[in-house]
Design a protein around this motif. Structure first.
Motif, PDB file in Angstrom:
ATOM      1  N   TYR A 287       0.851  -1.193   0.000  1.00  0.00           N
ATOM      2  CA  TYR A 287       0.000   0.000   0.000  1.00  0.00           C
ATOM      3  C   TYR A 287       0.882   1.238   0.000  1.00  0.00           C
ATOM      4  O   TYR A 287       1.790   1.375   0.826  1.00  0.00           O
ATOM      5  CB  TYR A 287      -0.928  -0.015   1.220  1.00  0.00           C
ATOM      6  N   THR A 288       0.614   2.106  -0.969  1.00  0.00           N
ATOM      7  CA  THR A 288       1.431   3.303  -1.140  1.00  0.00           C
ATOM      8  C   THR A 288       0.563   4.551  -1.062  1.00  0.00           C
ATOM      9  O   THR A 288      -0.657   4.499  -1.260  1.00  0.00           O
ATOM     10  CB  THR A 288       2.158   3.295  -2.501  1.00  0.00           C
ATOM     11  N   ILE A 289       1.235   5.659  -0.766  1.00  0.00           N
ATOM     12  CA  ILE A 289       0.579   6.967  -0.740  1.00  0.00           C
ATOM     13  C   ILE A 289       1.014   7.754  -1.963  1.00  0.00           C
ATOM     14  O   ILE A 289       2.216   7.887  -2.234  1.00  0.00           O
ATOM     15  CB  ILE A 289       0.968   7.744   0.529  1.00  0.00           C
ATOM     16  N   ILE A 290       0.056   8.257  -2.728  1.00  0.00           N
ATOM     17  CA  ILE A 290       0.344   9.155  -3.842  1.00  0.00           C
ATOM     18  C   ILE A 290       0.089  10.582  -3.359  1.00  0.00           C
ATOM     19  O   ILE A 290      -1.025  10.914  -2.951  1.00  0.00           O
ATOM     20  CB  ILE A 290      -0.540   8.861  -5.068  1.00  0.00           C
TER      21      ILE A 290
ATOM     22  N   TRP B  95      -1.372  14.336   0.696  1.00  0.00           N
ATOM     23  CA  TRP B  95      -1.833  12.987   0.376  1.00  0.00           C
ATOM     24  C   TRP B  95      -3.086  13.050  -0.504  1.00  0.00           C
ATOM     25  O   TRP B  95      -4.080  13.681  -0.151  1.00  0.00           O
ATOM     26  CB  TRP B  95      -2.135  12.211   1.644  1.00  0.00           C
ATOM     27  N   SER B  96      -3.026  12.339  -1.633  1.00  0.00           N
ATOM     28  CA  SER B  96      -4.113  12.362  -2.604  1.00  0.00           C
ATOM     29  C   SER B  96      -4.808  11.015  -2.748  1.00  0.00           C
ATOM     30  O   SER B  96      -6.029  10.949  -2.871  1.00  0.00           O
ATOM     31  CB  SER B  96      -3.560  12.801  -3.970  1.00  0.00           C
ATOM     32  N   LYS B  97      -4.016   9.913  -2.737  1.00  0.00           N
ATOM     33  CA  LYS B  97      -4.582   8.576  -2.928  1.00  0.00           C
ATOM     34  C   LYS B  97      -3.848   7.555  -2.071  1.00  0.00           C
ATOM     35  O   LYS B  97      -2.659   7.711  -1.786  1.00  0.00           O
ATOM     36  CB  LYS B  97      -4.468   8.132  -4.391  1.00  0.00           C
ATOM     37  N   ILE B  98      -4.574   6.517  -1.673  1.00  0.00           N
ATOM     38  CA  ILE B  98      -3.952   5.287  -1.201  1.00  0.00           C
ATOM     39  C   ILE B  98      -4.103   4.275  -2.323  1.00  0.00           C
ATOM     40  O   ILE B  98      -5.215   3.997  -2.773  1.00  0.00           O
ATOM     41  CB  ILE B  98      -4.601   4.754   0.088  1.00  0.00           C
TER      42      ILE B  98
END
Length: 522
Positions: free
Chosen positions: A241-244, A269-272
């Protein structure tokens, strides 16, 4: 409530315990004692202990050290001697996720220890040998190699200036070891005012690329992205799982991007995004814009059988704390949900508490530790805390008082609050020591703290060790007096195997240094 008292070093006390639970650290080696560490495994249970000793210098550049490995009962298991640079004073020992014991060397500094990452060692007590422990680096040409050196801030800044001048950008890569000995790479080209060619790559145990995902290939001063890990060291999940993060025109400056705090601020933070480790299939793509703007402080993370659970401090738009937020990601259905626990729900259960966590007398509820259970319920330990600047002396004074243990239901609503009363402590951020899970099958935990008390008759202050447990849902507290032979002896409580605590007592003047295990009453 019953209190149990420990009086150390009386004949009766010593004779009531086996030698296997006592160890004289000075007698273990002819060298000079320079360090002692608890070794925790990946479940944060005690694996054993390592004691470090410095010996004679061998030549102009090296000196000898000895390391002794003790098991959980303080029995000697093995020892080894090795050489290291004579600029090294001692080592910090720990176990990495692969179960290897690693020594991180350091030299004593005036205020802080100076760690020497370039000289880390992998230690094998069975074979009685050490070898260099090198972190893996991923290069722009697609190759892996051992990281050759650890750069100081000044050295890195000099290299950055040279790369900017030669190529116009700096190639950055972050390497993470994940399941099955795979490697996950987060890389990017860092220009002075923006990022570009931001990608995620996964390589198998033979360092063959399995898949690659391009996050941003059109970065410019008009807008750009970055990627970071939301969670690492996962054992049960088949996904990563990454943070965009998203940056706009106002963030495109070399001054802004030179700050680590700015780049990794949760407001970007915009998306997981979740990806299957084996195939690269995207299993989660959740818009989280605004969800973590005011929840930057992580209290706890836990990987249960069904979920990844992340607990954070929740603040309002002005930065005032108003409660806690739990994030829960489903490992089977790849869903994500958020739950908030507000101080408003606790008003009336804690005297003088308001919706901002303030209690009165400028004290506030300060979150100290959090424990996540298999069923998703959470224990949050808070402490009455305040700090004030002393104008006369020119420094900040910390004060703390009682603990409040907040317990939630599995759906993150308030279940109960336990108050642990203690004396006011000055010049200390917290009296909390550590916590320990008592069972892998239920929600039983213990946590420990220290406090100072004053006797009513002699008016003499003494230290106590507080032991709090939750067993079968019932909260209990015990206090144990810690007493040494004289004020020159220092006793430090430390984590031990379940059901015990370790007491480390030393006195440099009398050349005394010993550790012992004490059974606790639960």
């Amino acid at each position: 409530m019953m209190k149990f008292f420990f009086t150390l070093f009386t004949v009766l006390f010593i004779s009531s315990y086996n030698y296997s639970q006592t160890q004289d650290l000075i007698a273990l080696s002819l060298g000079q004692y320079v360090g002692f560490d608890v070794i925790l495994d990946e479940d944060r249970d005690v694996y054993g202990y390592v004691s470090i000793y410095a010996k004679d210098e061998v030549d102009e550049t090296n000196k000898a050290f000895e390391a002794v490995l003790l098991d959980r009962n303080l029995n000697k298991v093995s020892n080894l001697e090795f050489l290291a640079s004579n600029t090294i004073d001692s080592f910090q020992a720990y176990m990495n996720p692969d179960g290897q014991i690693i020594f991180l060397p350091f030299a004593y500094g005036y205020y802080f220890n100076n760690y020497k990452y370039s000289d880390m060692l992998e230690v094998d007590f069975k074979l009685k040998e050490t070898k260099p422990y090198k972190l893996q680096c991923y290069k722009e040409n697609g190759s892996f190699e051992d990281c050759k050196t650890y750069q100081t801030f000044k050295e890195k800044r000099k290299d950055d200036k040279r790369n900017f001048k030669e190529k116009g950008y700096i190639y950055d890569s972050d390497v993470y070891e994940i399941r099955n000995d795979y490697s996950l790479i987060l890389d990017r080209k860092r220009y002075k005012k923006f990022y570009d060619d931001v990608t995620i790559k996964v390589f198998d145990d033979a360092k063959e690329k399995k898949w690659e995902k391009i996050i941003d290939s059109t970065g410019s001063q008009k807008g750009f992205m970055n990627v970071d890990m939301f969670w690492k060291n996962l054992n049960k999940s088949k996904n990563v799982y990454t943070i965009i993060s998203r940056f706009d025109r106002g963030d495109a400056s070399s001054k802004y991007l030179s700050s680590y705090e700015n780049v990794y601020n949760t407001k970007h933070w915009s998306k997981i995004a979740g990806f299957n480790i084996e195939t690269g299939e995207q299993v989660l793509d959740e818009d989280i814009s605004g969800k973590y703007v005011h929840t930057s402080d992580v209290l706890a993370r836990m990987e249960t059988d069904d979920h990844l659970i992340d607990v954070r401090v929740l603040n309002n738009g002005t930065g005032s704390q108003i409660g806690f937020r739990r994030t829960k990601i489903g490992l089977k259905d790849n869903t994500i949900e958020w739950d908030d626990l507000l101080f408003e729900s606790m008003i009336g259960k804690i005297d003088r508490l308001n919706k901002y966590g303030a209690i009165g007398g400028n004290y506030k509820l300060n979150p100290i530790a959090s424990f996540v259970n298999q069923d998703g319920s959470v224990y949050i330990l808070t402490e009455e805390y305040k700090s004030a600047y002393n104008v006369l002396w020119g420094y900040t004074v910390n004060k703390n008082k009682d603990f409040f243990l907040i317990r939630t239901t599995p759906d993150f609503t308030l279940e109960s609050i336990d108050r642990i009363e203690k004396d006011k402590s000055k010049y200390a951020y917290t009296d909390f020591l550590f916590w320990q899970r008592l069972s892998n099958e239920n929600n039983d935990i213990a946590f420990f703290y220290t406090d100072k008390r004053q006797g009513e008759e002699e008016k003499q202050k003494y230290r106590i060790l507080g032991v709090c447990t939750i067993i079968d849902g019932e909260f209990n507290r015990e206090e144990l007096t810690i007493e040494s032979r004289s004020e020159e002896f220092v006793i430090v409580p430390s984590v031990a195997k379940r059901g015990y605590i370790m007491l480390h007592e030393f006195n440099k003047k009398e050349d005394y240094n010993a550790v012992r295990l004490e059974r606790l009453n639960y």
